[in-house]
Design a protein around this motif. Structure first.
Motif, PDB file in Angstrom:
ATOM      1  N   UNK A  63      48.438  23.577   8.257  1.00  0.00           N
ATOM      2  CA  UNK A  63      48.439  23.082   6.893  1.00  0.00           C
ATOM      3  C   UNK A  63      47.006  23.191   6.393  1.00  0.00           C
ATOM      4  N   UNK A  64      46.841  23.910   5.305  1.00  0.00           N
ATOM      5  CA  UNK A  64      45.510  24.156   4.751  1.00  0.00           C
ATOM      6  C   UNK A  64      44.554  24.737   5.792  1.00  0.00           C
ATOM      7  N   UNK A  65      45.087  25.559   6.677  1.00  0.00           N
ATOM      8  CA  UNK A  65      44.268  26.221   7.680  1.00  0.00           C
ATOM      9  C   UNK A  65      43.980  25.410   8.925  1.00  0.00           C
ATOM     10  N   UNK A  66      44.488  24.180   9.016  1.00  0.00           N
ATOM     11  CA  UNK A  66      44.243  23.327  10.182  1.00  0.00           C
ATOM     12  C   UNK A  66      45.488  23.256  11.060  1.00  0.00           C
ATOM     13  N   UNK A  67      45.301  23.376  12.347  1.00  0.00           N
ATOM     14  CA  UNK A  67      46.401  23.267  13.299  1.00  0.00           C
ATOM     15  C   UNK A  67      46.672  21.782  13.538  1.00  0.00           C
ATOM     16  N   UNK A  68      47.786  21.282  13.030  1.00  0.00           N
ATOM     17  CA  UNK A  68      48.087  19.847  13.109  1.00  0.00           C
ATOM     18  C   UNK A  68      48.336  19.371  14.539  1.00  0.00           C
TER      19      UNK A  68
END
Length: 109
Positions: A63-68
């Motif tokens: 999400x938005x380039x971040x791995x949750x």
């Protein structure tokens, strides 16, 4: 009296944060002594270990380039480390946001 209970159980309390095997050992060692300080940390660490277990089933998505999955795992591991440090320094501090739930959900331990 309370201070002796804490000093006697701080190693077992800290051990509960070090892998699930450490949690099992701490639980079994505390079963007969029934140390309230250790019980507090056993509940906190069990909740964090279960969160890490559940995170392992989540698929990697960004999400938005971040791995949750990575971020959630990192927070859980950081909270495990903080909990272990709190146990060694003889403190009973709840895990932020969810610690109170752990105390309620696992009160039979």
């Amino acid at each position: 009296m309370k201070n002796n209970i804490v000093k006697e159980g701080k190693i077992n309390a800290a051990l509960s944060y070090i892998t699930l095997v450490g949690w099992i050992i701490a639980y079994l060692l505390n079963k007969n002594s029934n140390n309230s300080f250790v019980k507090f940390h056993i509940r906190q660490s069990l909740g964090l270990h279960l969160i890490l277990f559940l995170i392992s089933f989540i698929q990697n998505f960004k999400v938005l380039g971040f791995n949750l999955k990575f971020i959630a795992s990192a927070f859980a591991i950081i909270f495990l480390i903080i909990g272990c440090i709190n146990a060694l320094f003889e403190k009973e501090k709840l895990t932020p946001l969810i610690g109170e739930h752990f105390q309620n959900w696992f009160k039979s331990l």
